[in-house]
Write a protein that holds these residues in place. Structure first.
Motif, PDB file in Angstrom:
ATOM      1  N   GLU A  56      25.703  32.120 -19.933  1.00 52.40           N
ATOM      2  CA  GLU A  56      24.876  32.973 -19.093  1.00 52.40           C
ATOM      3  C   GLU A  56      23.686  33.451 -19.909  1.00 52.40           C
ATOM      4  O   GLU A  56      23.836  33.874 -21.061  1.00 52.40           O
ATOM      5  CB  GLU A  56      25.682  34.159 -18.583  1.00 52.40           C
ATOM      6  CG  GLU A  56      26.733  33.746 -17.572  1.00 52.40           C
ATOM      7  CD  GLU A  56      27.450  34.932 -16.966  1.00 52.40           C
ATOM      8  OE1 GLU A  56      27.524  36.011 -17.598  1.00 52.40           O
ATOM      9  OE2 GLU A  56      27.953  34.773 -15.839  1.00 52.40           O
ATOM     10  N   TYR A  57      22.506  33.392 -19.288  1.00 51.13           N
ATOM     11  CA  TYR A  57      21.262  33.735 -19.958  1.00 51.13           C
ATOM     12  C   TYR A  57      20.400  34.604 -19.049  1.00 51.13           C
ATOM     13  O   TYR A  57      20.620  34.665 -17.839  1.00 51.13           O
ATOM     14  CB  TYR A  57      20.468  32.464 -20.299  1.00 51.13           C
ATOM     15  CG  TYR A  57      21.138  31.582 -21.305  1.00 51.13           C
ATOM     16  CD1 TYR A  57      20.930  31.769 -22.671  1.00 51.13           C
ATOM     17  CD2 TYR A  57      21.984  30.552 -20.907  1.00 51.13           C
ATOM     18  CE1 TYR A  57      21.544  30.952 -23.608  1.00 51.13           C
ATOM     19  CE2 TYR A  57      22.603  29.733 -21.840  1.00 51.13           C
ATOM     20  CZ  TYR A  57      22.380  29.930 -23.184  1.00 51.13           C
ATOM     21  OH  TYR A  57      22.988  29.136 -24.106  1.00 51.13           O
ATOM     22  N   ALA A  58      19.413  35.254 -19.655  1.00 50.16           N
ATOM     23  CA  ALA A  58      18.399  36.005 -18.927  1.00 50.16           C
ATOM     24  C   ALA A  58      17.065  35.757 -19.618  1.00 50.16           C
ATOM     25  O   ALA A  58      17.015  35.559 -20.825  1.00 50.16           O
ATOM     26  CB  ALA A  58      18.723  37.493 -18.913  1.00 50.16           C
ATOM     27  N   ILE A  59      15.994  35.799 -18.826  1.00 48.75           N
ATOM     28  CA  ILE A  59      14.647  35.563 -19.343  1.00 48.75           C
ATOM     29  C   ILE A  59      13.797  36.809 -19.111  1.00 48.75           C
ATOM     30  O   ILE A  59      13.848  37.409 -18.039  1.00 48.75           O
ATOM     31  CB  ILE A  59      13.980  34.382 -18.607  1.00 48.75           C
ATOM     32  CG1 ILE A  59      14.728  33.083 -18.873  1.00 48.75           C
ATOM     33  CG2 ILE A  59      12.513  34.252 -18.954  1.00 48.75           C
ATOM     34  CD1 ILE A  59      14.518  32.524 -20.239  1.00 48.75           C
ATOM     35  N   ALA A  60      13.022  37.177 -20.122  1.00 51.09           N
ATOM     36  CA  ALA A  60      11.990  38.211 -19.986  1.00 51.09           C
ATOM     37  C   ALA A  60      10.684  37.590 -20.484  1.00 51.09           C
ATOM     38  O   ALA A  60      10.652  36.973 -21.549  1.00 51.09           O
ATOM     39  CB  ALA A  60      12.340  39.448 -20.803  1.00 51.09           C
TER      40      ALA A  60
END
Length: 141
Positions: A80-84
């Protein structure tokens, strides 16, 4: 001679185990960069406790600002990843805010979450990566 044979065997086993590159490619597309001033900073996070803290990214890239900016992170493990993303128009390495605490430079997050009064949670912007994937992040100016 035994050592050489063992070395060759180990090299063959490792090349078979990692033949596919060992991971997934994640392409980030930022279609609405408003100008070519400064840089686009893309932070990839894989831990909720680190999101969206500066210098806590799993991976980070700084790109020259351009319309339809695109970058591919290669060989990422499943997870699981998130991008900013930030459009650092003055290239000072930080997001600049006005007197009310509102960002003066473009920013965006995976899932195109539009935060109200604070940065979004990791839970709201996370996505699963199990294959190659392309994600579009629209900047908020």
């Amino acid at each position: 001679m035994k050592h050489i044979n063992l070395l060759v065997l180990l090299l063959m086993i490792s090349s078979i185990a990692f033949a596919d590159g060992g991971g997934n490619n994640l392409t980030i597309v930022i279609p609405n960069v408003k100008n070519r001033s400064g840089n686009i900073e893309v932070g990839l996070f894989n831990k909720s406790t680190d999101f969206p803290k500066e210098n806590k990214q799993f991976k980070k890239v700084v790109l020259k600002a351009a319309p339809n900016t695109k970058y591919t992170f290669k060989d990422l493990p499943d997870g699981e990843y998130a991008i900013a993303v930030m459009h650092d128009e003055n290239a000072d390495g930080r997001c600049n805010f006005n007197m009310l605490g509102i960002p003066k430079e473009g920013y965006g997050f995976s899932n195109n979450v539009r935060p109200k009064f604070a940065a979004p949670s990791f839970k709201s912007v996370k996505f699963s990566l199990t294959n190659n994937k392309t994600i579009s992040v629209n900047l908020i100016y």
